[in-house]
Design an enzyme around this catalytic site. Structure first.
Site, short mmCIF file in Angstrom:
data_model
loop_
_atom_site.label_atom_id
_atom_site.label_comp_id
_atom_site.label_asym_id
_atom_site.label_seq_id
_atom_site.Cartn_x
_atom_site.Cartn_y
_atom_site.Cartn_z
NE ARG A 64 -21.16 27.70 8.79
CZ ARG A 64 -21.07 27.29 7.54
NH1 ARG A 64 -21.83 26.33 7.09
NH2 ARG A 64 -20.21 27.86 6.72
CG HIS A 153 -13.95 28.30 5.61
ND1 HIS A 153 -13.12 28.11 4.53
CD2 HIS A 153 -15.02 27.50 5.42
CE1 HIS A 153 -13.66 27.22 3.71
NE2 HIS A 153 -14.83 26.83 4.22
CG ASN A 184 -16.19 20.02 -1.62
OD1 ASN A 184 -15.53 20.15 -2.65
ND2 ASN A 184 -17.24 19.25 -1.55
CD GLU A 354 -16.24 24.78 10.26
OE1 GLU A 354 -16.11 23.59 9.92
OE2 GLU A 354 -16.52 25.68 9.45
#
Ligand code: ADP
Length: 367
Positions: A64, A153, A184, A354
């Site tokens: 990521r 995101h 969060n 994810e």
């Protein structure tokens, strides 16, 4: 064949190991408070060994990477030139991209023969039109520094929109959705015919909605005011806006469970924090509904979006005039479909995943 998904932060490494054929999880974990990524990977190696997995035999790694700038719009095989380009993007996301790269270096040294693929958090939003991603700043700042909105995101918004298509039994390219990632970090995404057309985060993840510890959008004039009045340095203001604001700044905690309990016990700061948090989300929904010809569904995801029925209720309250009506009984039970029969907009709860979405994209490239 196996795929190891790595999310390397500045002080932790999260990992999920998948069977590359079935995409079932073989093992997952988090190594926290690491002093460096090589050490962290050694701990991960031992943890995997305990499950009889040799990290050196992993087929492919999915890394990521937070910021892909304008350059990276798809998952990308990491080679020397890609490393250089990710480094160049570091100025746009200094903390994140450097930690992500450190994770990659550690993984490469431990598994040099594996395929390493970068999956970018910004990539899903590359379809935003220029009028949505440009700031009203002098052109030269965009031309010279690429100052624009990128959004984050992306893996989460992309994953839940694909899941929504399955739940609604309609092809994604025929669906208009608003996805709300409420954890969060908090961001909303307007998705038209399956593509991101706008999102609430900007050049950095600070813009947009109120978050756990981030302020979200504020009047930029406050920054100069603080520098003058409180004699704060830019670094101090950055810390204030990213780490001491949001729910934490208003009510002293960013744990939504605690906030809901305190609000019920009539703590006025907790009540205000929740009102501000949900009011902004409601406004964002209205704004995105105004930009699309119609909306088929709204998706709630992230720790708060998935688990907090009262927050979902407050966001959707009194929106019948926009065709949004929640079924309170289903909402309380956290059903996947929480819309009332009379609601023209579907309301869905979809757990974020994810890691699985990154593994899927790696698998597609391997294929
Ligand atoms: P991150 O953005 O760091 O991945 P998460 O998506 O895990 O964060 O979300 C963290 C937030 O979810 C915290 O504010 C936490 O209080 C909230 N949360 C988790 N479970 C619940 C719950 N059952 N009810 C309300 N809030 C919850």
């Amino acid at each position: 064949m196996s795929i190891l998904v790595i999310n390397a932060g500045s002080s932790s490494i999260k990992y999920s190991l998948y069977d590359a054929n079935t995409l079932t999880v073989i093992d997952h974990g988090i190594i926290e408070e690491i002093s460096n990524h090589h050490e962290g990977f050694e701990v991960m190696k031992q943890q995997l060994q305990a499950h009889k997995v040799d990290i050196a035999h992993v087929t492919a790694f999915g890394h990521r990477i937070v910021h892909g700038g304008e350059r990276f719009t798809l998952p990308t095989l990491i080679d020397d030139s890609v490393i250089e380009e990710i480094k160049e993007l570091t100025s746009l996301a200094p903390l994140h991209n450097l930690a992500n790269l450190e994770g990659f270096y550690a993984a490469r040294s431990i598994a040099p023969n594996a395929v390493h693929i970068a999956v970018f958090d910004t990539a899903f939003h590359h379809t935003m039109p220029d009028y949505a991603y440009r700031y009203a700043l002098p052109n030269r700042l965009y031309e010279t520094h690429r100052i624009r909105r990128y959004g984050f995101h992306g893996t989460s918004h992309s994953y839940v929109s694909a899941q929504a298509a399955l739940l609604l039994n309609k092809p994604l390219n025929q669906l208009n959705l608003i996805t709300l990632h409420i954890g969060n970090g908090v961001s909303a995404c307007a998705i038209e015919k399956g593509k991101s057309i706008d999102t609430s985060m900007g050049m950095t993840p600070l813009e947009g909605l109120m978050m756990g510890t981030r302020s979200g959008s504020i009047d930029p004039g406050i920054i100069t005011y603080l520098a003058n009045k409180e004699n704060m340095s830019m670094g101090e203001i950055d810390t204030l806006l990213n780490k001491q604001s949001g729910l934490l700044g208003i009510a002293g905690t960013n744990d939504m469970r605690t906030l809901i309990d305190s609000a019920q016990a009539k703590d006025s700061n907790a009540q205000l924090a929740i009102e501000m948090f949900t009011y902004r989300l409601k406004k964002q929904l209205g704004a995105y509904m105004a930009t699309m010809s119609h909306v088929d569904g709204i998706v709630f995801t992230g720790g708060i979006g998935e688990h907090s029925a009262p927050i979902r209720t407050l966001i959707c309250a009194e929106l019948e005039h926009l065709g949004i009506k929640m079924d309170e009984a289903k909402n309380t039970l956290h059903h996947s479909h929480i819309d009332h029969d009379e609601s023209s907009v579907k309301l869905l709860i979809i757990p974020a995943n994810e890691e699985l979405h990154i593994a899927l994209q790696v698998k597609e490239i391997l294929g």
